[in-house]
Every structure is written in structure tokens, then in C-alpha cells.
Design a protein around this motif. Structure first.
Motif, short mmCIF file in Angstrom:
data_model
loop_
_atom_site.label_atom_id
_atom_site.label_comp_id
_atom_site.label_asym_id
_atom_site.label_seq_id
_atom_site.Cartn_x
_atom_site.Cartn_y
_atom_site.Cartn_z
N HIS A 1 -13.77 29.05 67.81
CA HIS A 1 -12.58 29.07 66.98
C HIS A 1 -11.67 28.65 67.73
N ILE A 2 -11.86 29.75 69.53
CA ILE A 2 -11.15 29.95 70.47
C ILE A 2 -10.85 28.85 70.89
N ARG A 3 -11.10 28.27 71.31
CA ARG A 3 -10.91 25.92 71.35
C ARG A 3 -9.72 25.35 70.32
N ARG A 4 -10.47 25.76 69.08
CA ARG A 4 -9.64 25.44 68.20
C ARG A 4 -7.74 26.08 68.68
N PHE A 5 -7.73 27.25 68.24
CA PHE A 5 -6.41 28.09 69.30
C PHE A 5 -5.82 27.08 69.80
N LEU A 6 -6.68 27.19 71.75
CA LEU A 6 -5.88 26.61 72.42
C LEU A 6 -5.56 25.00 72.47
N ASP A 7 -6.24 24.22 71.59
CA ASP A 7 -5.76 23.51 71.56
C ASP A 7 -3.74 22.97 70.84
N TYR A 8 -3.74 24.18 70.75
CA TYR A 8 -2.12 24.90 69.99
C TYR A 8 -1.28 25.48 70.46
N PHE A 9 -1.64 26.09 71.47
CA PHE A 9 -1.74 27.61 72.12
C PHE A 9 -2.01 27.59 74.00
N PRO A 10 -1.08 27.70 74.48
CA PRO A 10 -1.92 27.99 76.42
C PRO A 10 -2.34 29.66 75.86
N ALA A 11 -3.32 28.92 77.73
CA ALA A 11 -4.17 30.62 77.17
C ALA A 11 -3.07 31.61 77.78
N GLU A 12 -2.02 31.31 78.07
CA GLU A 12 -1.51 32.93 78.64
C GLU A 12 -1.10 33.60 77.16
N GLN A 13 -0.71 32.53 76.25
CA GLN A 13 -0.59 33.26 75.13
C GLN A 13 -1.00 33.80 74.03
N MET A 14 -2.58 33.91 74.56
CA MET A 14 -3.77 34.35 73.67
C MET A 14 -4.25 35.65 74.68
N LYS A 15 -4.21 36.36 74.04
CA LYS A 15 -4.67 38.33 75.03
C LYS A 15 -6.65 37.63 73.54
N VAL A 16 -7.73 38.14 74.55
CA VAL A 16 -9.03 37.95 74.57
C VAL A 16 -9.12 39.18 74.78
N ILE A 17 -9.45 40.15 73.60
CA ILE A 17 -10.17 41.82 73.70
C ILE A 17 -11.83 41.83 73.55
N LEU A 18 -12.85 42.26 74.10
CA LEU A 18 -14.02 42.37 73.08
C LEU A 18 -14.32 44.03 73.09
N HIS A 19 -14.91 43.74 72.00
CA HIS A 19 -15.10 44.85 71.49
C HIS A 19 -15.53 46.11 72.20
N ASP A 20 -16.45 45.45 73.42
CA ASP A 20 -17.38 46.01 74.40
C ASP A 20 -16.21 47.11 74.86
#
Length: 280
Positions: free
Chosen positions: A143-162
Motif C-alpha cells: 500500500h505504501i509503495r502504491r502511494f509513493l508512485d504518486y507522492f514524494p516521500a517527503e509528503q508522507m509521514k509514517v507513524i508506527l503504532h508502537d
């Protein structure tokens, strides 16, 4: 065309990864406009059109950061292209939870709603499951790879539940820095859990009352007499346990995808490949 603003931030999921929690941290701020119900526009409500979507943010005041949260966006294959076409510069937040825990928690949520039966092992078995939601929702690498096909990584913040479990205040502060918002010294404690699956619930027949009836009762919530009456009939739910075999099978199912996600994010996700007990 409606001149209402469009979101500058979207929390895209995953389902059962504390997205309600982060939305609550943002929604209580006066400098953020974040409508309460999830619009699901870029997933299952896309047919409603852009005018409908814009209307959801019509109450935004000048200077407010406009945001929305729809936890099903992450796993919906059509969503990244739809968001990119309308909001190419939008900031995205993805919250990810150990996929075994997420699958079981998602099952428990639908179980307490009366939407699935008590055969948890069948619902979480790829060969026998009547629906794919529980398993596919945790394929974050895909799923993340699919979003990164359309958005640069700097526009997405990934937070881990931990990370939220370990230090929720630090996670909130980091999100505010990303959005350019000042810290809120008077904010409510961020440790409070949202959508706690251990909470006592009304019997299923009452939870299935028509929406108009529920709306009539909504203003009474918090009233001492109303809550006292509710406590007389509300009971904790006895969730079907996840068998050790199914837990191990889920860990094996997600192993390759977790490895892909770890490479994509440059993070160590080794703890997720350990078939530890799942948590609601």
C-alpha cells in the motif's frame, strides 16, 4: 465551482492503527478544521463528486489548516491516483500497526458490531476467509509503495503504532512540527485511548437501532442519569481468542511484505515478524 477549501492534510489509515487518536489530537485545536465523520471520498464515496467533498470543509475559518481522516484510504487501490489528481501537494499521514495485531483488532471491531461470526480463525485464514479485508489491510509494503508512485516521500509521514504506545506526546509534537503548528501547552492528555475495544457495550439489538433513534439519544450522552441507565445493560464483550496456529500463519503471511516495507521506510521492523500475542 464551490470555493470551499480543500484539505492540506489527509490521515490515510491504516484501519485499527490509532488514526482516531491522532485525529482527536488535531480536531481539538482551534487552528485545525477537521470534520468529524470520515468522508471516505477517495475510496467508496468518490461518486459524490468534488462539490460534495468541498462542502464538508465549508466551515473552515481563514488561517485554519484543513484536514480529513479516512482510515480506509491506505488499502484502497484507486485512492492514491484520485488524491494526487485533486490534491498533488497534500500532506499525508499513514499510521501502521503490527499487521497481525491490526488484523485481529479489525476482526474484533466487526465482531462487536455483529457483522462477523465468532469463527475468528476462518476469517483470518487466507484460504477460507469470506472477505479479504482483514488480511489485505495489513499489506503495508504494497500500500505504501502504491502511494509513493504518486507522492514524494517527503509528503508522507509514517507513524508506527508502537511509537504512539511508547510516547504519544512525542508523536503529537512531531506531527505538529511537520504541519508547522505550534505546540499546545493546554492540550488534553494524549495518553487517552480512543475506540477502546475493552469498553462495555450495549446489547447488539440496541446497537442496531436505526440512525434517527441514535441521533435522538446522542445529546443525552454524558448525562449522569442516562449513563447510569446505560451502565445497567452495557457489558464487556467476550471476544473469540486467536489461536496460536492462526497467529503464526498470519506472521508468515505478512513476513515478505514487512521486509519490503522495512526497505522502503529504512526502518527496523523485526519486532513485527515475531508471532507475539495479538492485541485488540
Amino acid at each position: 465551482m464551490d470555493s470551499s477549501p480543500l484539505p492540506q492534510l489527509i490521515v490515510i489509515g491504516a484501519i485499527k492503527a490509532a488514526t482516531t487518536w491522532i485525529a482527536q489530537q488535531l480536531r481539538t485545536r482551534p487552528d485545525v478544521c477537521m470534520p468529524g465523520p470520515e468522508p471516505h471520498y477517495f475510496s467508496r464515496e468518490f461518486h459524490r463528486g468534488e462539490i460534495w467533498y468541498r462542502s464538508l470543509f465549508a466551515d473552515a475559518r481563514p488561517g485554519q489548516l484543513v484536514a480529513e481522516k479516512s482510515a480506509d484510504y491506505l488499502a484502497c487501490p484507486e485512492t492514491p491516483a484520485r488524491i494526487a489528481a485533486l490534491l498533488p501537494s497534500v500532506q499525508l499521514i499513514a499510521q501502521l500497526r503490527n499487521p497481525v495485531e491490526r488484523a485481529y483488532s479489525d476482526y474484533c471491531m466487526l465482531f462487536r458490531r455483529g457483522q462477523v461470526d465468532g469463527d475468528v480463525d476462518r476469517h483470518l485464514d487466507g484460504a477460507r476467509a469470506p472477505e479479504r479485508r482483514f488480511l489485505e489491510g495489513g499489506l503495508y509494503g504494497r500500500h505504501i509503495r502504491r502511494f509513493l508512485d504518486y507522492f514524494p516521500a517527503e509528503q508522507m509521514k509514517v507513524i508506527l503504532h508502537d511509537e504512539i504506545r511508547r510516547d504519544p506526546a512525542a508523536v503529537t509534537a512531531d506531527v505538529l512540527r511537520m504541519l508547522g503548528l505550534p505546540p499546545d501547552e493546554h492540550a488534553a492528555p494524549t495518553e487517552q485511548r480512543v475506540n477502546d475495544g475493552a469498553s462495555a457495550l450495549l446489547p447488539l439489538a440496541l446497537r442496531r437501532l436505526p440512525a434517527p433513534v441514535k441521533r435522538l439519544a446522542a445529546p443525552l450522552r454524558g448525562n449522569r442519569l442516562f449513563e447510569g441507565a446505560r451502565s445497567l445493560v452495557a457489558r464487556p464483550i467476550d471476544y473469540p481468542p486467536l489461536s496460536e496456529d492462526t497467529r503464526k500463519r498470519l506472521a508468515d503471511f505478512y513476513r515478505d511484505d514487512i521486509d519490503q516495507l522495512a526497505r522502503t521506510l529504512g526502518r527496523d521492523l523485526g519486532a513485527w515478524t515475531d508471532p507475539a500475542p495479538a492485541v485488540r
